[in-house]
Structures are given as C-alpha cells and as structure tokens.
Motif scaffolding. Structure first.
Motif, mmCIF file in Angstrom:
data_model
loop_
_atom_site.group_PDB
_atom_site.id
_atom_site.type_symbol
_atom_site.label_atom_id
_atom_site.label_comp_id
_atom_site.label_asym_id
_atom_site.label_seq_id
_atom_site.Cartn_x
_atom_site.Cartn_y
_atom_site.Cartn_z
ATOM 1 N N SER A 51 1.372 172.829 -35.272
ATOM 2 C CA SER A 51 0.017 172.996 -34.743
ATOM 3 C C SER A 51 -0.940 172.056 -35.449
ATOM 4 C CB SER A 51 -0.454 174.440 -34.911
ATOM 5 O OG SER A 51 -0.391 174.821 -36.282
ATOM 6 N N ILE A 53 -4.401 170.555 -37.175
ATOM 7 C CA ILE A 53 -5.348 171.097 -38.139
ATOM 8 C C ILE A 53 -6.591 171.599 -37.403
ATOM 9 C CG2 ILE A 53 -6.510 168.883 -38.542
ATOM 10 C CD1 ILE A 53 -6.638 169.666 -41.519
ATOM 11 N N GLU A 54 -7.190 172.690 -37.891
ATOM 12 C CA GLU A 54 -8.329 173.300 -37.224
ATOM 13 C C GLU A 54 -9.603 173.148 -38.035
ATOM 14 O OE1 GLU A 54 -7.358 177.336 -36.462
ATOM 15 O OE2 GLU A 54 -5.857 176.889 -34.927
ATOM 16 N N TYR A 55 -10.714 173.119 -37.326
ATOM 17 C CA TYR A 55 -12.031 173.054 -37.962
ATOM 18 C C TYR A 55 -12.360 174.427 -38.546
ATOM 19 C CZ TYR A 55 -17.069 172.199 -38.423
ATOM 20 O OH TYR A 55 -18.343 172.049 -38.912
ATOM 21 N N PRO A 56 -12.813 174.507 -39.793
ATOM 22 C CA PRO A 56 -13.069 175.810 -40.416
ATOM 23 C C PRO A 56 -14.453 176.352 -40.072
ATOM 24 C CG PRO A 56 -13.437 174.091 -42.021
ATOM 25 C CD PRO A 56 -12.978 173.399 -40.750
ATOM 26 N N ARG A 97 -8.422 173.129 -45.876
ATOM 27 C CA ARG A 97 -7.599 173.026 -44.671
ATOM 28 C C ARG A 97 -6.663 171.814 -44.762
ATOM 29 N NH1 ARG A 97 -8.929 176.179 -39.958
ATOM 30 N NH2 ARG A 97 -9.966 178.029 -40.805
ATOM 31 N N TYR A 101 -2.595 171.788 -45.063
ATOM 32 C CA TYR A 101 -1.895 171.132 -43.955
ATOM 33 C C TYR A 101 -0.855 170.136 -44.464
ATOM 34 C CZ TYR A 101 -1.452 168.850 -39.364
ATOM 35 O OH TYR A 101 -0.978 168.344 -38.177
ATOM 36 N N PHE A 125 -13.943 165.738 -39.478
ATOM 37 C CA PHE A 125 -14.443 167.040 -39.046
ATOM 38 C C PHE A 125 -15.862 166.875 -38.507
ATOM 39 C CE2 PHE A 125 -11.385 167.872 -42.379
ATOM 40 C CZ PHE A 125 -10.640 168.938 -41.898
ATOM 41 N N THR A 128 -15.133 169.978 -34.714
ATOM 42 C CA THR A 128 -13.725 169.967 -34.339
ATOM 43 C C THR A 128 -13.003 169.286 -35.494
ATOM 44 O OG1 THR A 128 -13.937 167.846 -33.200
ATOM 45 C CG2 THR A 128 -14.156 169.833 -31.847
ATOM 46 N N ALA A 129 -11.702 169.269 -35.438
ATOM 47 C CA ALA A 129 -10.927 168.594 -36.477
ATOM 48 C C ALA A 129 -10.041 167.559 -35.819
ATOM 49 C CB ALA A 129 -10.086 169.594 -37.261
#
Length: 341
Positions: A51, A53-56, A97, A101, A125, A128-129
């Motif tokens: 998956s 990486i996601e924005y925190p 993050r 990752y 960032f 969004t990431a």
C-alpha cells in the motif's frame, strides 16, 4: 532572471530554436566504463509495502506540506536499509510515516560481492502523500579499468552508403588480461561489413590489469563513419540553459515536474549525450557525485530532443551538449492545467 528565481515554464516557455549548422565531420569514437549493475544494484528485486504511503491528516482542513529526500543504504538482504536524510522540510508526523514505510524495504537478491547498495528516494506531502520510486546510485568502480587498444587505427571497409553510419558495441571482460572480451552490438545503422569490422576491432582490446578473479567489467564504444565529402549536422551551440534545453525536447507542453535545485548544491552543469530513442541518453556531472541530484538527473536522462528530421536525428546521435542548471526551483505543469488556473 536571477539565480534564485523560480523557473516556471507555464508562465512563459522559452521557444529557443534548435540551431543546427552543417559542417564537415570525420570518424569519432568515445568509450565509457559501462559495467552493468547486478540485480541488487539496479533494485530489480526491491520489496516495498503493497500500500502507498498515506498523508497523516488530523482533519480535512489540514494543509500542512513537507518534503523528504532520503538516501537508503542496503547492507543485508534480509534487513531494513540504513537511512540517511539528505533534505527535509516535513513535520514530525510526516517523518514518522516515511521512516515506518521505508523500514519495510528489503533487497533479497543482495549478494556479498554487491557491497552496500545505495538509492535515493523523495517523498512529498501536501494534503496527500506522494512518493517517487527509489533511484539507484551508480555503484562505485571496485576494480581497475585498464583498456588497451591496438596501436594502429581502425581501417573501415569501403561502403557505398551516402549516410552517416553509427555502430555502438559493448565489450564484456570476464577472464584474465590475455583473453578477448565478448562483444555485443547495442545499436547499428551500418551495413554487415561495417558491423563485422567493429566486432573484430573490439575483440582485439585487452584489459591487462585483470587476473581473472574480478567480476565482469564492461565498456561501451561508439563508432561513427562519415562518407568523404559529406556535410554533417552538428550543434551550432554546445551549451544551453536548462529552459532552453527543455524547450527543444519532445512533449514540453505536457511536462509535469518539480525540483528544488537549492537542495542540490547549485548551480551545476550537466553533460547530456543524446542516444535516444535507440539507446538510453547519458547524463553526467563533473566532479564529486552528489546524491541529492540523482532523481533530477534520472528525469533529465529521459528527456528526448525533438529533431526536425530522421537525418538530423541520425547525424546528431552520440553528440554531447552541456546544460546549465541554475539555483531556484523548476516548477512545470501541463499547459492545459496552467491555462485552467
């Protein structure tokens, strides 16, 4: 335009013409150490999280932005890479993050003879990431490179061709200093006699410093043959600003990119050798390698010049120009996107 100014092609793209002058040219040869990287050195077996990486984000109105450029050092096939921060403007939760990752990265095909394999990766960032794929660093040469060519020059066979002909050969040395290399043609616009002459020539090369215990070593060489009396295209200028160069490339109106040269020890100059699309172009910065420049150089390597004709493309094959990269930022957006704004 000052050195610290932002370069924004959507606000005024330079339309510098690609000036070419016809000139007399003889045969030319160039060689480079081009030992192919192993599977690990090219990151072909890299294992990454499935998956993205996601924005925190703490809430939908979070507009915090940040950027990280990491240098990853893979030292064992079953261990996470050692992380070196090259550039960072990200806040702490964004950094967390990123660290979590990349801690899941593995390079299972890493062998002892590969040594430490290093790569550079960028993360951005802005609500969004985004992550760019890691770019491998060229491995440092571990063995002496001691090509010895015959004292006499190459005698090309007679040809009826009226066109400039190119033959690019790769020589792979795997034995000791007395054994000839294995030769492979990477690209050719020459006839069979010319190709055979190139193969015979390159097979006469030796690398006397080898003992046979070293790993494979390779070199690449270009042979260019120009018919007598032929007026060949050459570059009228051999140095261009970055924006002048980009204005001469294919699809410039659709480019999307962002690079902060202030983090790359700017200004600097890049030597760009045009081989595309037949072979990968080559980009090189003189002096000590700077890992901060690796993602930009990879992107620059992928840019192809927009030639006016096949003849022009063929005759400029293998020529080198210099690109002057300033300080500041390169911020490119597709023309349609910029117009909509």
């Amino acid at each position: 335009m000052t050195e610290k100014s932002r370069i924004n092609a959507t606000k005024g793209r330079l339309l510098a013409a690609f000036f070419i002058a016809a000139a007399m040219s003889g045969a030319a040869q160039a060689q480079t150490d081009s030992t192919p990287p192993s599977a690990a050195q090219s990151l072909s077996c890299l294992k990454r999280p499935s998956s993205a990486i996601e924005y925190p984000a703490k809430h939908q109105l979070d507009r915090g932005s940040g950027f990280m450029r990491l240098r990853l050092h893979f030292e064992k096939p079953d261990a996470a890479p050692r992380v070196e921060v090259l550039s960072n403007t990200a806040r702490e939760d964004m950094q967390d993050r990123v660290y979590r990752y990349v801690a899941d990265y593995r390079l299972p095909c890493l062998q002892p003879e590969d040594g430490t394999v290093s790569a550079v990766q960028e993360f951005s960032f802005s609500n969004t990431a985004m992550e760019d794929l890691p770019v491998p660093e060229a491995p440092q040469r571990r063995h002496s490179f001691c090509i010895v060519m015959p004292r006499e020059g190459m005698h090309a066979p007679l040809t009826l061709s009226t066109q400039v002909q190119h033959v690019v050969a790769a020589a792979m040395f795997t034995g000791n200093g007395e054994q000839p290399p294995e030769v492979k043609l990477l690209h050719s616009t020459g006839d069979k006699r010319l190709e055979a002459s190139v193969v015979e020539r390159v097979r006469s090369y030796r690398m006397p410093c080898r003992t046979g215990q070293e790993g494979p070593q390779a070199m690449q060489q270009q042979f260019t043959f120009t018919p007598a009396g032929h007026r060949r295209y050459v570059l009228k200028h051999d140095a261009f600003t970055l924006m002048a160069f980009l204005s001469m490339t294919q699809g410039v109106q659709q480019l999307k990119a962002f690079f902060d040269f202030n983090t790359m020890n700017c200004p600097f100059k890049v030597n760009y050798t045009m081989y595309g699309p037949a072979l990968p172009n080559e980009v090189e910065v003189e002096g000590e390698r700077d890992p901060n420049r690796i993602p930009f150089l990879k992107w620059l390597n992928q840019r192809q010049l927009a030639f006016g004709s096949e003849k022009q493309s063929n005759e400029l094959f293998g020529q080198t120009l210099q690109i002057q990269v300033p300080c500041g930022q390169l911020d490119l957006e597709p023309a349609a996107t910029a117009a909509a704004r």
